[in-house]
Scaffold this motif. Structure first.
Motif, PDB file in Angstrom:
ATOM      1  N   PHE A 129      -1.694  54.720  55.122  1.00 49.27           N
ATOM      2  CA  PHE A 129      -0.246  54.489  55.124  1.00 49.27           C
ATOM      3  C   PHE A 129       0.270  54.191  53.721  1.00 49.27           C
ATOM      4  O   PHE A 129       1.283  54.749  53.286  1.00 49.27           O
ATOM      5  CB  PHE A 129       0.084  53.330  56.067  1.00 49.27           C
ATOM      6  CG  PHE A 129       1.470  52.780  55.897  1.00 49.27           C
ATOM      7  CD1 PHE A 129       2.579  53.517  56.265  1.00 49.27           C
ATOM      8  CD2 PHE A 129       1.661  51.515  55.356  1.00 49.27           C
ATOM      9  CE1 PHE A 129       3.864  53.010  56.098  1.00 49.27           C
ATOM     10  CE2 PHE A 129       2.928  50.995  55.188  1.00 49.27           C
ATOM     11  CZ  PHE A 129       4.033  51.748  55.559  1.00 49.27           C
ATOM     12  N   TYR A 133       2.865  57.148  52.389  1.00 51.72           N
ATOM     13  CA  TYR A 133       4.305  56.893  52.312  1.00 51.72           C
ATOM     14  C   TYR A 133       4.872  57.158  50.907  1.00 51.72           C
ATOM     15  O   TYR A 133       5.843  57.913  50.753  1.00 51.72           O
ATOM     16  CB  TYR A 133       4.597  55.463  52.768  1.00 51.72           C
ATOM     17  CG  TYR A 133       6.069  55.171  52.975  1.00 51.72           C
ATOM     18  CD1 TYR A 133       7.045  56.162  52.841  1.00 51.72           C
ATOM     19  CD2 TYR A 133       6.508  53.906  53.313  1.00 51.72           C
ATOM     20  CE1 TYR A 133       8.375  55.903  53.037  1.00 51.72           C
ATOM     21  CE2 TYR A 133       7.843  53.623  53.528  1.00 51.72           C
ATOM     22  CZ  TYR A 133       8.772  54.630  53.368  1.00 51.72           C
ATOM     23  OH  TYR A 133      10.103  54.364  53.561  1.00 51.72           O
ATOM     24  N   TYR A 137       7.430  60.230  50.099  1.00 51.50           N
ATOM     25  CA  TYR A 137       8.772  59.852  49.648  1.00 51.50           C
ATOM     26  C   TYR A 137       9.165  60.600  48.373  1.00 51.50           C
ATOM     27  O   TYR A 137      10.241  61.204  48.296  1.00 51.50           O
ATOM     28  CB  TYR A 137       8.838  58.342  49.415  1.00 51.50           C
ATOM     29  CG  TYR A 137      10.094  57.891  48.704  1.00 51.50           C
ATOM     30  CD1 TYR A 137      11.298  57.811  49.380  1.00 51.50           C
ATOM     31  CD2 TYR A 137      10.068  57.574  47.347  1.00 51.50           C
ATOM     32  CE1 TYR A 137      12.453  57.405  48.726  1.00 51.50           C
ATOM     33  CE2 TYR A 137      11.209  57.167  46.689  1.00 51.50           C
ATOM     34  CZ  TYR A 137      12.397  57.090  47.381  1.00 51.50           C
ATOM     35  OH  TYR A 137      13.536  56.695  46.727  1.00 51.50           O
ATOM     36  N   GLY A 163       9.914  59.529  55.206  1.00 51.06           N
ATOM     37  CA  GLY A 163       8.604  59.059  54.774  1.00 51.06           C
ATOM     38  C   GLY A 163       8.144  57.844  55.558  1.00 51.06           C
ATOM     39  O   GLY A 163       6.935  57.639  55.739  1.00 51.06           O
ATOM     40  N   GLY A 164       9.092  57.032  56.043  1.00 47.25           N
ATOM     41  CA  GLY A 164       8.738  55.855  56.816  1.00 47.25           C
ATOM     42  C   GLY A 164       8.072  56.159  58.137  1.00 47.25           C
ATOM     43  O   GLY A 164       7.448  55.268  58.738  1.00 47.25           O
ATOM     44  N   SER A 166       5.490  57.624  58.481  1.00 44.91           N
ATOM     45  CA  SER A 166       4.043  57.500  58.274  1.00 44.91           C
ATOM     46  C   SER A 166       3.501  56.166  58.743  1.00 44.91           C
ATOM     47  O   SER A 166       2.284  55.991  58.841  1.00 44.91           O
ATOM     48  CB  SER A 166       3.706  57.698  56.789  1.00 44.91           C
ATOM     49  OG  SER A 166       4.392  56.753  55.988  1.00 44.91           O
TER      50      SER A 166
END
Length: 539
Positions: A129, A133, A137, A163-164, A166
């Protein structure tokens, strides 16, 4: 009519007659074109004055098609960011495991073995993670900048939200914690931005009021309904209270009884409540200092190492001062909560259970201890307790037949985290002052320098951007500025596209345009060395 910012083959040709993608002249203004078509820099060093949230369209109108070379740069940048974030995540996971083991058993003979933890699936999920991320992003920011052909705040918000997603790599408990954490930060950033822009009034001691309201609910749940609190947080509160235990509070506050129970009968203390609480306050300060010491030392070691080496006395003095303030704050907070409960309970003299207003009022009063903290810490502490309030509301809503289906939405915490990071990343790029210093430091550690300071985004007023293009090292020291002269160059490229006098006056460019028309030779002489110097730096 040619496109705005477009240039002919003649303009792209250097003095030696060869095709050069690095220089172009438009009405006396020399510019430098990057090898990637959506980045453009200038020899002029004047700063721009674009509005923070308005779309700042790129003047060259680059094609949305991405060449193989550009795609390779994007892929290379993605892989580098992912590997860096992944190994940082492994190191962070291992460090937390070591510190946790030492705190549980500080007298162990050797450092705990953590290889099994590092090789576990949980470590891979956390590291994945933290690597995925940031890389996703920055990739999305670069693609959105190219496809939308502008660098407004929407790029950062959309990239932060997408991207969040993830966060789905993590387990449910971590997703819930991160969702509530980022939701509180998103609300705090939104309120700060609205106050800064004048849409909301600045209320004095607003953070103190929010903190007191949240602590009031937390203290009430601690005394009367601990099932609404996170188990780890509930155990921490009991540890901070020193003489209270779950069994004592159950007997004195929650279960019904035939008569009033004194503090001595409960097993709290003998004699006067006030004198005992004052003695307990003095005895608790050393423990609270040990609690806050790593909290204050960690940011110095992570974010202020260079300042510590240059000015150690100043940093250590500031550390001692902040540690004293935080210790006094927590000690006074616990002292007021327990004292108010004792005084009101003895004044009521009722048999248990305890009236609900007593712990609620005690929490509101003890929250005023936040005034002892320095101003920059008040907002951070207020945002610290808000996620616990969200957890209380979430558990309470789970007991409702009406709201329970809504809470069972698949991947609900993932969506909440993604939506919250939309606001947080927009604030990080566009309104960094709306975030606390701690959050800015954490985001800078994992995401690197703000993308708005790199060429794929036109920098804000007075900000310089790194002299790089998408997919290249974002930490290079060579920098450039995108200036207002880009507007002049694009408009004066063709008289049909020339701005009106009102537009020129509104952007503050009238003097520069007159200089370009009346003394073009002087401008060429002034811009020539700068352009050549920038070309040399870029190469």
């Amino acid at each position: 009519m040619p496109r705005t910012g477009a240039c002919s083959d003649h303009q792209r040709t250097g003095k030696n007659g060869k095709h050069s993608p690095y220089s172009v002249e438009s009405n006396g203004t020399k510019m430098k074109l990057s090898p990637l078509p959506w980045v453009i820099s200038h020899g002029d060093d004047s700063s721009n004055d674009f509005a923070a949230d308005k779309c700042e369209a790129m003047e060259h109108q680059a094609s949305p098609m991405i060449s193989s070379e550009e795609l390779w740069h994007l892929l290379e940048d993605f892989v580098k960011r992912f590997l860096r974030g992944f190994f940082n995540g492994v190191g962070l996971y291992a460090g937390v495991r070591v510190v946790t083991s030492l705190l549980r058993n500080p007298f162990r003979e050797s450092i705990p073995v953590i290889w099994q933890d590092v090789m576990s699936r949980d470590c891979a999920a956390v590291a994945g993670f933290l690597g995925l991320y940031p890389s996703v992003y920055h990739l999305l920011v670069q693609l959105l900048t190219r496809l939308r052909n502008c660098t407004d705040g929407w790029n950062y918000g959309l990239a932060g939200g997408l991207g969040g997603l993830s966060v789905a790599l993590l387990d449910v408990s971590r997703r819930q914690t991160l969702a509530f954490f980022t939701l509180s930060r998103a609300l705090g950033a939104a309120v700060s931005t609205l106050v800064t822009r004048g849409h909301l009034r600045n209320i004095p001691y607003f953070e103190v009021g929010v903190f007191s309201a949240c602590v009031s609910l937390i203290v009430y749940c601690t005394a009367m309904a601990p099932q609404y609190l996170n188990r780890g947080y509930y155990r921490s509160i009991i540890k901070w209270s020193r003489d209270y235990t779950d069994a004592k509070m159950t007997r004195a506050f929650r279960e019904s009884g035939p008569r009033f129970l004194t503090c001595a009968e409960i097993g709290l203390h003998e004699g006067s409540c006030t004198i005992h609480r004052l003695k307990d306050l003095l005895h608790s300060l050393s423990g609270f200092a040990k609690l806050y010491l790593p909290i204050h030392v960690a940011p110095i070691l992570v974010f202020k190492r260079s300042l510590l080496l240059k000015r150690p006395i100043f940093v250590l003095g500031s550390l001692a001062k902040n540690l004293a303030l935080s210790t006094s704050f927590l000690g006074l907070m616990v002292f007021l909560a327990k004292l108010v409960i004792c005084l009101l309970r003895n004044a009521e003299h009722r048999p248990p259970p305890l009236p609900g207003y007593i712990p609620a009022l005690a929490g509101a009063v003890c929250g005023l201890a936040l005034l002892l903290e320095r101003f920059s810490r008040r907002k951070e502490l207020a945002l610290f307790v808000i996620p616990h309030v969200f957890n209380i509301l979430y558990v309470a809503a789970g007991n409702s037949q009406l709201l329970r289906p809504v809470l069972q939405l698949p991947h609900g915490f993932t969506l909440v985290f993604a939506l919250s990071m939309t606001s947080v990343m927009h604030a990080y790029e566009r309104e960094p002052e709306s975030l606390t210093l701690l959050i800015n430091g954490i985001l800078r550690f994992f995401f690197g320098t703000r993308s708005s300071s790199s060429p794929q985004a036109l920098p804000g007023p007075g900000r310089k951007s790194h002299d790089l293009v998408n997919g290249r090292n974002p930490n290079r020291k060579a920098k450039m500025e995108v200036s207002k002269r880009e507007i002049v160059a694009s408009f004066t490229h063709n008289e049909a596209n020339a701005p009106s006098s009102k537009d020129i006056e509104a952007t503050g460019l009238s003097s520069k345009r007159s200089e370009t028309k009346n003394s073009s030779s002087e401008q060429n002489e002034a811009n020539g060395p700068i352009s050549k110097q920038n070309e040399f730096k870029s190469e």
